[in-house]
Scaffold this active site. Structure first.
Site, short mmCIF file in Angstrom:
data_model
loop_
_atom_site.label_atom_id
_atom_site.label_comp_id
_atom_site.label_asym_id
_atom_site.label_seq_id
_atom_site.Cartn_x
_atom_site.Cartn_y
_atom_site.Cartn_z
N HIS A 1 -13.16 0.73 2.22
CA HIS A 1 -13.17 0.71 3.69
C HIS A 1 -14.51 0.24 4.29
CE1 HIS A 1 -9.21 2.25 3.67
NE2 HIS A 1 -9.46 3.54 3.66
N GLU B 1 -1.38 1.72 7.36
CA GLU B 1 -2.51 0.80 7.58
C GLU B 1 -2.04 -0.62 7.29
OE1 GLU B 1 -5.78 2.63 5.07
OE2 GLU B 1 -4.22 4.16 5.00
N HIS C 1 -6.93 3.08 11.00
CA HIS C 1 -6.66 4.18 10.07
C HIS C 1 -6.20 5.46 10.77
CE1 HIS C 1 -6.82 6.32 6.35
NE2 HIS C 1 -7.54 5.41 5.71
C1 GLA Z 1 -6.85 4.93 2.39
C2 GLA Z 1 -7.05 4.93 0.92
C3 GLA Z 1 -7.01 6.32 0.43
C4 GLA Z 1 -8.08 7.15 1.10
C5 GLA Z 1 -7.92 7.08 2.59
C6 GLA Z 1 -9.04 7.78 3.30
O1 GLA Z 1 -5.59 5.23 2.75
O2 GLA Z 1 -6.11 4.14 0.25
O3 GLA Z 1 -7.16 6.35 -0.94
O4 GLA Z 1 -9.34 6.65 0.77
O5 GLA Z 1 -7.83 5.77 3.02
O6 GLA Z 1 -9.31 9.04 2.80
#
Ligand code: GLA
Length: 382
Positions: free
Chosen positions: A132, A343, A206
């Site tokens: 991220h 997402e 997110h």
């Molecule tokens: C995304 C990732 C997860 C986790 C979340 C945040 O969905 O794929 O593995 O890192 O973000 O916690």
């Protein structure tokens, strides 16, 4: 005579009543102070309200959705997104609540990729991988923001310039994200970006949704439908193996509406690696326009969320890493699976998978994607 006066009184009362209803149905846009960051940067909270009483609040800290209040089938309003009431909460430890994620949503293996023959090394913040955007992603920077009413429709525009070399990524990147709430209860998120050097880019939002309302238990009985025949299986570090796997006969088949919890504890290797669903789906699409990626429904409240996107994938994540340590709005501790995320994105680790749709952005090109959240209701279960 007496009759005429009566008619006049009734007419005036009706007119006043209509005026009141009209006022209640007016959309509004407000900008409020949202405190300061620890460094002393001033933050704002932009709130858009549409004619049906749907209300979206966004802050310029991480371009985050702070609240999304929406009526259920009976007209009872609840905030369906996890998060905090203050900026301080967002600066503290939290898993990207409501945030715009960038430069690269999800993981890049070993924090490395090659572009035009040159290797780039990114900030690693997830074991040996970069997740991220790295240590200080777009979720933890202050964006420039403004809110406005465009012909009765509320809009928040946020911009951020990411410096050449930020978190290891090449190129100065100018990003604009807009949130628009229309009077059909649809929130459109438009992403725009340009760069001065070739780079990789994968922006997403997110938000953690719970259609029963944030802090109102888990999402295991909520129904999910994902418009995908295939998903990208992962290794132990949640990096795609490269395979596009058919969902048929697996707990990943959500082509028909299915309770999120119906198969989540199956002894399935992929579910065990993800500690639940934390996987990218390859969306069924022809062409490059908006397609319905997913539809979630809470039968108890009748709330429905449809997610439409121009992106090729969607990460379906069931809040597996929420562990009750974070107390959100109203002080409720967010337990595992108390929300889901959808997402919309390019596939994780695309810069290291030449077969995946490309995430490269070059100077002179425009990065342009759109995602729409459509809020609907169906008759609630008794
Ligand atoms: C995304 C990732 C997860 C986790 C979340 C945040 O969905 O794929 O593995 O890192 O973000 O916690």
């Amino acid at each position: 005579m007496h009759l005429k006066i009566c008619a006049l009184v009734v007419f005036v009362a009706m007119f006043a009543g209509c005026k009141k209803a009209e006022q209640e149905r007016t959309s509004s846009v407000t900008t409020q102070d949202f405190g300061k960051t620890e460094k002393g940067e001033a933050l704002s909270l932009y709130t858009l309200k549409n004619r049906n009483g749907v209300e979206l609040s966004v802050t310029n800290y991480g371009a985050r959705v702070v609240a999304l209040k929406t009526p259920d089938a009976h007209g009872n309003v609840a905030d369906i997104t996890l998060g905090f009431e203050t900026a301080k909460g967002y600066e503290g430890a939290n898993p990207y609540f409501g945030a715009i994620v960038g430069r690269y949503g999800n993981r890049i293996a070993k924090g490395k990729f090659k572009l035009d023959g040159k290797e780039y090394t990114l900030a690693k913040n997830n074991g040996e991988n970069s997740l991220h955007g790295g240590l200080v992603g777009f979720d933890r920077v202050v964006w420039s923001g403004r809110a406005e009413d465009v012909g009765g429709v509320g809009k928040v525009t946020l911009t951020y310039t990411s410096k050449d070399g930020e978190e290891g990524y090449p190129g100065t990147l100018n990003v604009t994200v807009t949130y628009t709430l229309n009077n059909n209860d649809e929130i459109q998120i438009d992403y725009l970006a340009t760069t001065d050097k070739a780079t990789v880019l994968n922006l997403t939002n997110h938000t953690y949704f719970n259609l029963a309302g944030e802090g109102k238990g888990d999402i295991l009985n909520q129904l999910m439908q994902v418009n995908a025949d295939k998903f990208t299986p992962v290794d132990a570090g949640l990096i795609p193996t490269g395979e596009l796997k058919d969902v048929t006969g697996t707990p990943f088949d959500f082509r028909k509406p299915t309770a999120i919890g119906a198969r989540i504890n199956d002894k399935d290797e992929q579910l065990m690696l993800g500690k639940g669903y934390d996987h990218n789906y390859v969306l069924n699409r022809t062409g490059s326009g908006l397609v319905q990626a997913a539809r979630a429904e809470d039968a108890a409240s009748g709330r429905v969320l449809e997610v439409w996107t121009t992106e090729p994938g969607v990460q379906f994540y069931t809040g597996n890493f929420l562990d009750g340590t974070v107390a959100g709005k109203n002080g409720v501790h967010y337990a595992q699976r108390s929300a889901f995320c959808l997402e919309t994105q390019h596939y994780p680790d695309s810069p290291n998978h030449p077969d995946f749709p490309s995430t490269v952005l070059k100077p002179g090109e425009e990065y342009k994607t759109t995602t729409v959240w459509k809020l609907r209701t169906v008759q609630a279960a008794k």
